[in-house]
Scaffold this active site. Structure first.
Site, PDB file in Angstrom:
ATOM      1  N   GLU A 167       1.099   3.840   1.892  1.00  0.00           N
ATOM      2  CA  GLU A 167       1.671   4.179   3.195  1.00  0.00           C
ATOM      3  C   GLU A 167       2.845   3.267   3.525  1.00  0.00           C
ATOM      4  O   GLU A 167       3.888   3.712   4.004  1.00  0.00           O
ATOM      5  CB  GLU A 167       0.617   4.046   4.303  1.00  0.00           C
ATOM      6  CG  GLU A 167      -0.610   4.884   4.109  1.00  0.00           C
ATOM      7  CD  GLU A 167      -1.778   4.164   3.447  1.00  0.00           C
ATOM      8  OE1 GLU A 167      -2.928   4.410   3.861  1.00  0.00           O
ATOM      9  OE2 GLU A 167      -1.545   3.347   2.531  1.00  0.00           O
ATOM     10  N   HIS A 219       0.860  -1.180   0.000  1.00  0.00           N
ATOM     11  CA  HIS A 219       0.000   0.000   0.000  1.00  0.00           C
ATOM     12  C   HIS A 219       0.899   1.235   0.000  1.00  0.00           C
ATOM     13  O   HIS A 219       2.061   1.175   0.412  1.00  0.00           O
ATOM     14  CB  HIS A 219      -0.894   0.016   1.233  1.00  0.00           C
ATOM     15  CG  HIS A 219      -1.971  -1.021   1.212  1.00  0.00           C
ATOM     16  ND1 HIS A 219      -3.060  -0.962   2.039  1.00  0.00           N
ATOM     17  CD2 HIS A 219      -2.126  -2.146   0.474  1.00  0.00           C
ATOM     18  CE1 HIS A 219      -3.852  -2.009   1.806  1.00  0.00           C
ATOM     19  NE2 HIS A 219      -3.290  -2.739   0.863  1.00  0.00           N
TER      20      HIS A 219
END
Length: 167
Positions: A69, A67
C-alpha cells in the site's frame, strides 16, 4: 463542540472493475513473491485508471515501511505531485495493517478494497475497525473479500515454501 460528519452520496460500484484491478494487485503480489517478499500487491485507481502500483518489498529495499500500500500510494503521490489522493480506490490483496491504514486516511483515499483478511494485524475488520473511528478526520469506505481465496492461497503457498526451506 463536535463537527458534523460529512457524508458522500452512495457510490455505484462496478464489481467487474473491482475484479479486474484486484487481478492486477494479485499479479503484483506474485512479482513480489518471486523476489522472496511476502506476496501482497496493491493498485491505486482514479477514474478507472491506475495511478500507483506496488508490492511488498521491505526485505529487498531494507525499508520496514515498504508495504504494498505504501509503495502504491507513494508512486501515485509522486506521479500526481500531490500528497492528497482523493476520489481514489486502493485495491490490496491483504487487509491493511495499522501503518498502512494511517497512511490511507492521511492521503484521503476514498475506498479500500481488500482480498484476504489478516487475522493477526489487519485493522479494517480483523483487529478492530480502524477506519470507523470517530477521531479520524477522513472516512474511508472499506470492502473485503474480493478475490480472497486467490490471495489466501498465494499467502499459504509462500509460507509453506518458507517453512519447507527452513526444515
Amino acid at each position: 463542540m463536535t463537527r458534523p460528519r460529512q457524508t458522500r452520496p452512495p457510490r455505484i460500484v462496478d464489481r467487474s472493475q473491482d475484479l479486474r484491478f484486484m487481478d492486477e494487485a494479485l499479479a503484483l503480489a506474485r512479482a513480489g513473491m518471486a523476489l522472496g517478499e511476502v506476496p501482497v500487491g496493491a493498485v491505486l485507481v482514479r477514474d478507472g485508471a491506475v495511478i500507483g502500483r506496488g508490492y511488498n518489498c521491505p526485505i529487498t529495499t531494507h525499508d520496514p515501511s515498504a508495504h504494498a500500500e505504501m509503495v502504491a500510494l507513494r508512486a501515485a503521490a509522486a506521479a500526481l505531485a500531490n500528497y492528497r489522493l482523493p476520489d481514489t480506490t486502493l485495491y490490496v490483496t491483504l487487509e491493511p495493517c495499522s501503518m498502512c491504514a494511517g497512511l490511507i486516511v492521511h492521503a484521503r483515499v476514498a475506498r479500500v478494497v481488500f482480498a484476504a483478511p489478516e487475522p493477526r494485524a489487519g485493522v479494517a475488520v480483523s483487529q478492530g475497525q480502524f477506519f470507523a473511528q470517530d477521531f479520524l478526520n477522513h472516512q474511508v469506505l472499506v470492502e473485503g473479500g474480493v478475490r480472497a481465496e486467490e490471495s489466501g492461497e498465494l499467502l499459504r503457498q509462500f509460507f509453506r515454501r518458507r517453512r519447507q526451506a527452513a526444515d
